[in-house]
Design an enzyme around this catalytic site. Structure first.
Site, PDB file in Angstrom:
ATOM      1  N   GLY A   1     -29.770  39.501 -91.484  1.00 40.87           N
ATOM      2  CA  GLY A   1     -30.204  39.166 -92.837  1.00 40.87           C
ATOM      3  C   GLY A   1     -30.052  40.347 -93.758  1.00 40.87           C
TER       4      GLY A   1
ATOM      5  CB  CYS B   1     -35.018  35.941 -90.510  1.00 41.62           C
ATOM      6  SG  CYS B   1     -34.939  35.004 -92.031  1.00 41.62           S
TER       7      CYS B   1
ATOM      8  CE1 TYR C   1     -20.165  35.040 -87.841  1.00 42.77           C
ATOM      9  CE2 TYR C   1     -22.354  34.170 -88.300  1.00 42.77           C
ATOM     10  CZ  TYR C   1     -21.248  34.889 -88.700  1.00 42.77           C
ATOM     11  OH  TYR C   1     -21.225  35.470 -89.930  1.00 42.77           O
TER      12      TYR C   1
ATOM     13  CG  ASN D   1     -35.218  34.170 -86.507  1.00 38.82           C
ATOM     14  OD1 ASN D   1     -34.773  34.488 -85.418  1.00 38.82           O
ATOM     15  ND2 ASN D   1     -34.472  33.583 -87.411  1.00 38.82           N
ATOM     16  N   GLY D   2     -36.297  31.247 -88.157  1.00 37.74           N
ATOM     17  CA  GLY D   2     -36.069  29.851 -87.776  1.00 37.74           C
ATOM     18  C   GLY D   2     -36.370  28.928 -88.931  1.00 37.74           C
TER      19      GLY D   2
ATOM     20  CB  CYS E   1     -28.177  24.004 -88.158  1.00 38.12           C
ATOM     21  SG  CYS E   1     -29.483  24.866 -87.256  1.00 38.12           S
TER      22      CYS E   1
HETATM   23  P1  AMP Z   1     -15.102  29.045 -93.238  1.00 36.82           P
HETATM   24  O1  AMP Z   1     -14.256  29.962 -94.013  1.00 36.82           O
HETATM   25  O2  AMP Z   1     -16.055  28.273 -94.132  1.00 36.82           O
HETATM   26  O3  AMP Z   1     -14.344  28.146 -92.295  1.00 36.82           O
HETATM   27  O4  AMP Z   1     -16.082  29.935 -92.352  1.00 36.82           O
HETATM   28  C1  AMP Z   1     -15.645  30.428 -91.130  1.00 36.82           C
HETATM   29  C2  AMP Z   1     -16.044  31.876 -90.991  1.00 36.82           C
HETATM   30  O5  AMP Z   1     -17.428  32.047 -91.323  1.00 36.82           O
HETATM   31  C3  AMP Z   1     -15.872  32.357 -89.558  1.00 36.82           C
HETATM   32  O6  AMP Z   1     -15.164  33.588 -89.597  1.00 36.82           O
HETATM   33  C4  AMP Z   1     -17.270  32.574 -89.022  1.00 36.82           C
HETATM   34  O7  AMP Z   1     -17.379  33.765 -88.274  1.00 36.82           O
HETATM   35  C5  AMP Z   1     -18.140  32.671 -90.251  1.00 36.82           C
HETATM   36  N1  AMP Z   1     -19.393  31.904 -90.113  1.00 36.82           N
HETATM   37  C6  AMP Z   1     -19.618  30.799 -89.384  1.00 36.82           C
HETATM   38  N2  AMP Z   1     -20.873  30.353 -89.555  1.00 36.82           N
HETATM   39  C7  AMP Z   1     -21.466  31.203 -90.413  1.00 36.82           C
HETATM   40  C8  AMP Z   1     -22.746  31.278 -90.995  1.00 36.82           C
HETATM   41  N3  AMP Z   1     -23.682  30.372 -90.717  1.00 36.82           N
HETATM   42  N4  AMP Z   1     -23.000  32.300 -91.865  1.00 36.82           N
HETATM   43  C9  AMP Z   1     -22.046  33.198 -92.157  1.00 36.82           C
HETATM   44  N5  AMP Z   1     -20.805  33.185 -91.639  1.00 36.82           N
HETATM   45  C10 AMP Z   1     -20.506  32.189 -90.785  1.00 36.82           C
END
Ligand code: AMP
Length: 473
Positions: free
Chosen positions: A53, A25, A267, A127-128, A407
């Site tokens: 979000g 968020c 990220y 947020n959190g 998390c």
């Molecule tokens: P995966 O395909 O499941 O290995 O996801 C990796 C990709 O998801 C990477 O390109 C990350 O930038 C992105 N990513 C990592 N964590 C998140 C998250 N919590 N929400 C959305 N995208 C994510």
């Protein structure tokens, strides 16, 4: 302008739900000494934070002591007509964009949440995620509390309403004591704007001033969107109350350690933002350079997974001298693949989103950089796409450590079983996704290039050291 005065939603919720887990968020807040077009400024601030979000957005404002809300599912642009067309004039307003995980969406969970209670009319954006949200909810439920949402953000409102203390500061101190985990809050209460950050400082929150108006935002890019170029971080544990007399702060009891979420820098935040006093852009480049430092490869080209790996790939290229190129293009009209419930749908969505550029990779030894590996879905497809486009070798580099733990504080990370790094090491992952090699950035190197002494950041998703434990009931 659709104006909904505070009314209870009609969806009963029997108790705590997993759906509440995982929302990052984005927050915005405004308090002026005179009436201003609050819906317009909130629109721009939320629009700049859309990446935090996409499921729902909303604003609330003070209307002569009453709280009004307007929220909807979907993107901020969908509210342009209402919030920009005939802007709401008020001295105070807050806004929220919501990222919901699997099944956690729905208008009932959209924020700001607004209530009328013994303490007055209140609106809140959060947020959190609270690590003891489950326990607080169960206790309140036993006492007969009625819940309108599955989000733990609502717990703040219950605690404020039920607090035996009087006065804004004492009530807030009381309501927030015993609340554990991550919260950055923007609230409207009695015509004041309140911005509060949990004592560990998991999520960002900023304060800025222009003339007679104060602004609060999760990310500094929201302030820049209004042309505001200076700000300060709201400190961990700081509660800022802003009314006609300007801002005043009080502090919650300090935490033993700070736990700023390292994933914000890796990220989540927008690259032009400053988070925890650091440039996100510079942080990501430094992470990329750190991978290059550890790499013995001499590839022909380094390419990013757009957009999340772009800056780390630039950092890798600058440090190593390996040319940088865009070997993948991204279709910006494709939706989010990460959140889809099953593997098949996720794969299809990644294929819709990313495309290899043959001219860049054909016949080359390619290093591809992404920010993180979660389930391995994205990278498996990318490796196939690059090899189909003629890449001779594909080496995957991640600008973060291996993700192994859930998390509890608001980052959407699936179960331990789903996290590929819990079942496979670098060699195993390379085989699984068809890459020639895979390398992660170790936790110590990650911390070091973000200048963090041990403990400054929460790295629980990488090292399992959760700064506060999950308490379900
Ligand atoms: P995966 O395909 O499941 O290995 O996801 C990796 C990709 O998801 C990477 O390109 C990350 O930038 C992105 N990513 C990592 N964590 C998140 C998250 N919590 N929400 C959305 N995208 C994510």
């Amino acid at each position: 302008m659709l104006q909904t005065s505070v009314k209870p939603h009609s969806q009963p919720d029997p108790g705590y739900s997993d759906e509440a887990l995982g929302h990052y968020c984005g927050l915005a807040g405004i308090r002026s000494r005179h009436e201003a077009d609050v819906s317009r400024d909130l629109f721009y601030m939320l629009f700049a934070q859309q990446h935090r979000g996409q499921e729902a957005c909303g604003i609330a404002w003070d209307a002569a002591g009453r709280v009004m809300v307007d929220k909807r599912l979907g993107m901020v642009s969908g509210s342009a007509e209402r919030w920009l067309g005939s802007p709401v004039r008020s001295k105070a307003g807050i806004g929220h964009v919501r990222y919901a995980t699997h099944g956690g969406g729905g208008i009932a969970n959209a924020q700001p949440l607004a209530v009328s209670c013994i303490k007055g009319e209140l609106a809140l954006g959060h947020n959190g995620n609270l690590s003891n949200g489950g326990a607080i909810r169960s206790a309140l439920f036993q006492q007969g509390a009625i819940f309108q949402t599955t989000s733990d953000s609502e717990l703040f409102l219950h605690r404020i309403s039920r607090s035996p203390k009087q006065g804004l500061e004492e009530t807030l101190r009381d309501a927030l004591s015993g609340v554990e985990g991550a919260y950055s809050l923007a609230m409207l209460w009695d015509g004041a704007l309140i911005a509060a950050r949990d004592p560990m400082g998991f999520r960002p929150l900023h304060l800025a001033r222009r003339d007679d108006t104060w602004y609060v935002a999760s990310e500094t890019c929201a302030l820049r969107a209004l042309g505001i170029l200076s700000w300060r971080e709201i400190e961990p544990g700081e509660c800022v109350v802003i009314d006609d007399t300007g801002p005043r702060s009080f502090f919650l009891p300090p935490a033993q350690k700070k736990a700023r979420c390292i994933f914000e820098l890796i990220y989540f935040a927008r690259p032009d933002s400053y988070i925890f006093g650091r440039s996100v852009y510079g942080s990501r480049k430094a992470l990329g350079a750190a991978i290059a430092d550890l790499d013995e490869l001499k590839p022909d080209v380094v390419i990013p997974v757009p957009d999340s790996g772009t800056l780390a790939a630039m950092g890798y290229s600058e440090r190593s001298g390996v040319p940088f190129a865009m070997g993948l293009t991204r279709n910006h009209y494709a939706g989010r693949s990460f959140i889809l419930p099953n593997k098949g749908e996720r794969e299809l969505a990644v294929r819709m989103k990313l495309h290899a550029v043959e001219e860049v990779v054909n016949g080359k030894c390619v290093v591809i950089v992404d920010d993180s590996l979660v389930r391995g879905t994205t990278s498996g497809i990318i490796v196939r796409l690059l090899k189909e486009a003629g890449a001779k070798e594909v080496h995957l580099r991640l600008s973060s450590p291996e993700l192994k733990w859930p998390c509890y504080y608001g980052i959407d990370i699936p179960t331990r079983e789903e996290l590929i790094s819990n079942s496979l090491d670098e060699k195993g992952i390379a085989e699984h996704i068809g890459a020639d090699s895979v390398r992660f950035l170790p936790v110590a190197a990650t911390r070091a290039c973000l200048n963090a002494p041990n403990g400054e950041y929460c790295c629980a998703c990488f090292d399992g050291n959760h700064p506060c434990q999950l308490k379900d009931c």
